[in-house]
Write an enzyme that holds these catalytic residues in place. Sequence first.
Site, mmCIF file in Angstrom:
data_model
loop_
_atom_site.group_PDB
_atom_site.id
_atom_site.type_symbol
_atom_site.label_atom_id
_atom_site.label_comp_id
_atom_site.label_asym_id
_atom_site.label_seq_id
_atom_site.Cartn_x
_atom_site.Cartn_y
_atom_site.Cartn_z
ATOM 1 N N PRO A 160 0.828 -1.212 0.000
ATOM 2 C CA PRO A 160 0.000 0.000 0.000
ATOM 3 C C PRO A 160 0.862 1.263 0.000
ATOM 4 O O PRO A 160 1.850 1.355 0.723
ATOM 5 C CB PRO A 160 -0.785 -0.128 1.311
ATOM 6 N N GLU A 161 0.492 2.214 -0.843
ATOM 7 C CA GLU A 161 1.215 3.487 -0.931
ATOM 8 C C GLU A 161 0.281 4.617 -0.521
ATOM 9 O O GLU A 161 -0.828 4.370 -0.034
ATOM 10 C CB GLU A 161 1.774 3.656 -2.346
ATOM 11 N N LYS A 195 2.279 7.799 4.072
ATOM 12 C CA LYS A 195 2.129 6.355 4.277
ATOM 13 C C LYS A 195 1.725 6.016 5.706
ATOM 14 O O LYS A 195 2.096 4.955 6.229
ATOM 15 C CB LYS A 195 3.435 5.640 3.920
#
Length: 420
Positions: free
Chosen positions: A2-3, A54
Amino acid sequence: MPEGPELHLASLYVNKMCNGVVFTGPVRKSEVSKSPDVPFTCEAYRITATSRGKEVKLTLTPMKSDDPKRKAKKGQADQPMDIIFRFGMSGYFRFTTEEELPKHAHLRFYSTEKPCRVLSYVDARRFGSWQHSGTWQPSRGPCIMFEYKRFRENVVSNLSDRAFDRPICEVLLNQKYFNGIGNYLRAEILFRLNIPPFVAARTVLEGLESEDFCENEKPAKNEIADTKTSDRAEQKRVKEETGDLLRLCHTVPLEVVSLGGKGYDPEKADYSDFQAWLQCYYVDGMKSIRDHNGRTMWFKGDPGPMAPKDSKSPKAKKRTKKEDDHDYTDKKRVVKSRSATSTKKKATKQEAVTKTPKREKDARPKEAKSKRGKTDKPLKVNTAEHEKRLTARRKRSSNAEPTAAGGLRRSRRGTRPNGK
């Protein structure tokens, strides 16, 4: 992994699903998780979420009683608590009934509803983490999406830092300056600008302004000016706009947010729009190479002068669409068991194939021994010529004495020329 866009979508998911829901009791952690316990217990509280790069922050807010004289019971929280999440490789949130609780739900928040529903932080690979009573990590820079002005200033004002001596593709993963950029975003941004991934970051970023003048620029109406001058200005503006890497670090992630990320919604997990949006990352015809940190970089054309010399392109894996990525039902368990069985069969078959040459190899000495007459099994030869030879040898051996057979043969060979 995930970014920035996926973590922002996670915060939107939490706010949508938990809107109007009241939670109660302690925050529960799974037994296998190594992250800290969350010391928060409350009779009634609400959950909201926000993101920055993030990281995602959940805020647990106790609900105040209508009676001003009523105080919170001993051991019950009366002040809000923030929990900072970092998703690692596979983290996400899911809101389900207690019966449908995911297998890898490592932190759980229970509602007052009947039947009870649970907000879970799910992380199958357990690379993610959380920190209660925490704040945004100080070592991370401003968010590329929602703190754009500060993000630009932070990069441009620190170009003398030794970090910018490294290749641009590696600097883009430095969260001190590019908080929210990850592997697929860096590939897409550099591809759009036609920038080789392994050129010095300072070379690419030098000349960029700390303020983006094109961000709020609006075309003037009813403007009468010299056509040639306006055309030149327009060409210059387009060139600046298309060549500004910092601007694309801001706009490209926002495009992913508008698409719904990598199919973040656990209820659907639809990746089709995201895959269609990708132009470089994992796209057929593109090249890939491991950077100095071992991360795979996707690109087109020349990698650049700073590319690792001995780095090999990782073997391309066939990309499959995972429809039930977040499905932990019996259906998925059956599929997994079938795949495990087929894998075992395949391994057994390969083992048998590898053992076969060894048997053949072991059989060759036996075959050689049988030719020498040391084995009990005679060789079967079908040729007529070989039969004639055997018959002739038997006749010679029957006519001569066993002890003088060798001398008899020698005398016969010696007298043949004279007889002729």
